[in-house]
Design an enzyme around this catalytic site. Structure first.
Site, PDB file in Angstrom:
ATOM      1  N   GLU A 404       0.837  -1.222   0.000  1.00  0.00           N
ATOM      2  CA  GLU A 404       0.000   0.000   0.000  1.00  0.00           C
ATOM      3  C   GLU A 404       0.867   1.266   0.000  1.00  0.00           C
ATOM      4  O   GLU A 404       0.510   2.293   0.558  1.00  0.00           O
ATOM      5  CB  GLU A 404      -0.964   0.035   1.202  1.00  0.00           C
ATOM      6  CG  GLU A 404      -1.802  -1.214   1.392  1.00  0.00           C
ATOM      7  CD  GLU A 404      -2.855  -1.417   0.315  1.00  0.00           C
ATOM      8  OE1 GLU A 404      -2.865  -0.656  -0.660  1.00  0.00           O
ATOM      9  OE2 GLU A 404      -3.651  -2.353   0.447  1.00  0.00           O
ATOM     10  N   GLY A 405       2.030   1.168  -0.624  1.00  0.00           N
ATOM     11  CA  GLY A 405       2.972   2.295  -0.636  1.00  0.00           C
ATOM     12  C   GLY A 405       3.912   2.159   0.547  1.00  0.00           C
ATOM     13  O   GLY A 405       3.467   2.117   1.694  1.00  0.00           O
TER      14      GLY A 405
END
Length: 593
Positions: A404-405
């Site tokens: 998610e980054g």
């Protein structure tokens, strides 16, 4: 929870003070929300945990069967509007479901990827026809979804994707080619949300079905943790995707991707919260059972200190998460998901809290890593043995700082997004920083604090001034080149994270004190005081490093002198407070508020 809160400008917490009555907390739940949480917990206890060993061995059929059972209970449909056979619940309710599911380890990730990043692109950006076609099946579990953004050569640089889509000559379909990497649920997903560049340049989103010719999968990845979740490459070879499966519009894939990632980051933090609570429960119980030198190890102050710090950080994380849920509920409240404008309105509403979502992700993943690590330490040698659940919590937790980054990317996004908003005139950040300059030249008198949390309220206010001082100096010094100063940006991000965390805990505790009095809120008060004083000391160090990077000589000495005025505070006996916190955790053998 019946009260509707006003919309808040994203990122405004660094320049504005908030009243505790304006936020949502985990202590405000309605009876209906408590029942939703209980239903989820019962499902995990009754149906999932007994099958845990099989799930960890990647039993696709069992995973799908249990996901469909979750669908029957409504646990997959919280975020799907009622018009498409969902429950259309608020974000607080869906947060409770995600938190309770987290006890199911890898299975929780399978559900999380399906209901979050897999389903929400269609909820928020799908056409009416797409919603009618896919959402009822996704809500029931009849179809399972996966999200396909990452590629072998593009991770953090998502827009560098190589997958292509070319419109056919007759205009009836797009031909997709490319490989997507690390796709959760790939082994059994029916529907894939795929990002590809139309004509090699217009980043766009497509709904791809598993049965389409040319869709195939690579082998399962052998992972460090989350072993019970499927993670495989998705391979697209001349896949003909009907034009009606284009999600939203050509060239708007980045808006879908980044906004869905915002919600994914938030939901990731929720999973971290649930896992942290379980690690505390396991560790406190073990500490009471394990004896050394003739007494339980929970009686040793250093074990108590660990439990107190684990509990405190988890309390603060919980405060951050439910405050953010309230923000998103207010932001998304008025959107009609049947309207043609739903995609644009959803993108705007979700993007409003991009900063807060990144904060949730970074803070949540790092709190869980801390709690899991200390949990293993409390278990000693047994914490290294697979028979003990804390070993798996430790292994599973590591991925959260990556997907998610990465936390590094999110740390750059937090202040970067804030500065961009200020430049657009969406936040009076620079005006506040300039106004502060005159104030800082004046002598800041010492203050006497008497009431509960009065000094802590003052420290949160001072932390915001420190951020404006350090951030304003950095913007003046570097201008547009600030984005290249990654160390300073990371420090500014950490100050922002601490401010949001400090204030969220403070407001929640103030709300508890008003509701039940100081005596019954003693644990919350102690945790809030400990966290704010320790976080404030960290902020001082971060600000010093930023100023030392920017200035030198007399100018630096002047800046550090001003910083010293802003960081005046009384010494607090955190050892005694942590002993008080630990006593409650040890007595209850669980996470304690």
């Amino acid at each position: 929870m019946d009260k509707t809160f006003d919309k808040v400008v994203g990122g405004s917490f660094v320049i504005q003070d908030f009243d505790f009555r304006s936020i949502v907390t985990a202590d405000d739940l309605t009876e209906e929300q408590r029942m939703i949480a209980e239903t989820t917990a019962e499902f995990i206890e009754r149906d999932v945990l007994p099958a845990d060993e099989h799930l960890e061995k990647l039993d696709y059929d069992l995973t799908v069967k249990l996901m469909r059972k979750a669908g029957e209970l409504g646990l997959l449909s919280a975020d799907v509007p009622e018009a498409f056979d969902g429950l259309g619940l608020d974000k607080v309710s869906s947060t409770l479901i995600s938190e309770k599911l987290s006890r199911a380890a890898s299975f929780a990730l399978s559900i999380g990827a399906h209901v979050g990043i897999g389903t929400l692109p269609i909820v928020y950006f799908g056409s009416l026809e797409q919603k009618r076609k896919y959402l009822p099946d996704l809500a029931s579990g009849a179809r399972i979804a996966a999200y396909c953004l990452t590629e072998p050569s593009s991770g953090s640089d998502a827009l560098g994707a190589k997958a292509t889509a070319k419109l056919s000559e007759d205009g009836t379909h797009y031909v997709l080619n490319g490989t997507k990497q690390f796709i959760t649920n790939a082994g059994f997903a029916d529907v894939f949300i795929v990002y590809a560049k139309v004509d090699g340049q217009h980043f766009s989103t497509f709904i791809v079905e598993r049965t389409m010719e040319g869709v195939s999968l690579g082998p399962e990845e052998k992972k460090m943790g989350i072993k019970g979740s499927s993670t495989r490459p998705l391979i697209l070879e001349d896949v003909q995707v009907p034009v009606e499966n284009l999600l939203w519009e050509v060239g708007k894939g980045h808006l879908i991707a980044f906004n869905i990632l915002n919600i994914g980051r938030y939901k990731l933090a929720v999973g971290c919260l649930g896992a942290a609570k379980e690690a505390i429960d396991l560790s406190a119980k073990y500490a009471n059972e394990r004896t050394q030198f003739g007494k339980p190890i929970s009686s040793f102050p250093l074990i108590g200190k660990k439990l107190a710090e684990m509990n405190t950080k988890t309390y603060v994380l919980e405060s951050v998460i439910y405050r953010t849920a309230g923000l998103m509920d207010a932001g998304l409240a008025d959107i009609d998901h049947n309207s043609p404008e739903a995609g644009g309105l959803s993108a705007k509403a979700i993007a409003e809290y991009a900063i807060e979502c990144s904060i949730n992700k970074v803070f949540g993943s790092e709190v869980l890593d801390f709690v899991a690590d200390e949990g293993v330490q409390i278990h000693g040698g047994y914490g290294f043995i697979q028979e003990y659940k804390v070993e798996r919590i430790y292994r599973d937790s590591r991925i959260n700082r990556i997907f998610e980054g990465t936390n590094e990317i999110n740390r750059l996004l937090i202040p970067g997004t804030l500065v961009k908003r200020a430049m657009k005139g969406e936040l009076p950040l620079l005006q506040k920083a300039q106004a502060l300059q005159g104030e800082l030249l004046q002598l800041i008198p010492g203050q006497v604090f008497e009431g509960a949390l009065e000094e802590e309220t003052h420290l949160v206010g001072m932390a915001k001034k420190i951020f404006l001082m350090a951030g304003g100096t950095a913007v003046q010094k570097f201008g547009p080149k600030l984005e290249q100063e990654q160390e300073s940006l990371s420090n500014l991000a950490d100050i922002m994270i601490q401010i949001f965390a400090m204030e969220s805990a403070l407001l929640r505790t103030q709300k508890l004190v008003e509701k039940q009095g100081e005596d019954k809120s003693a644990q919350a008060i102690a945790m809030t005081r400990v966290f704010i004083h320790e976080a404030f000391a960290e902020i001082e160090g971060l600000a010093k490093e930023i100023l030392s990077t920017i200035e030198a000589g007399d100018t630096l000495r002047t800046q550090l002198s001003v910083l010293k005025k802003l960081t005046r505070r009384s010494a607090v006996n955190t050892v005694q407070l942590k002993r008080q916190i630990a006593a409650r955790v040890i007595q209850s053998e669980s996470y304690s508020v």
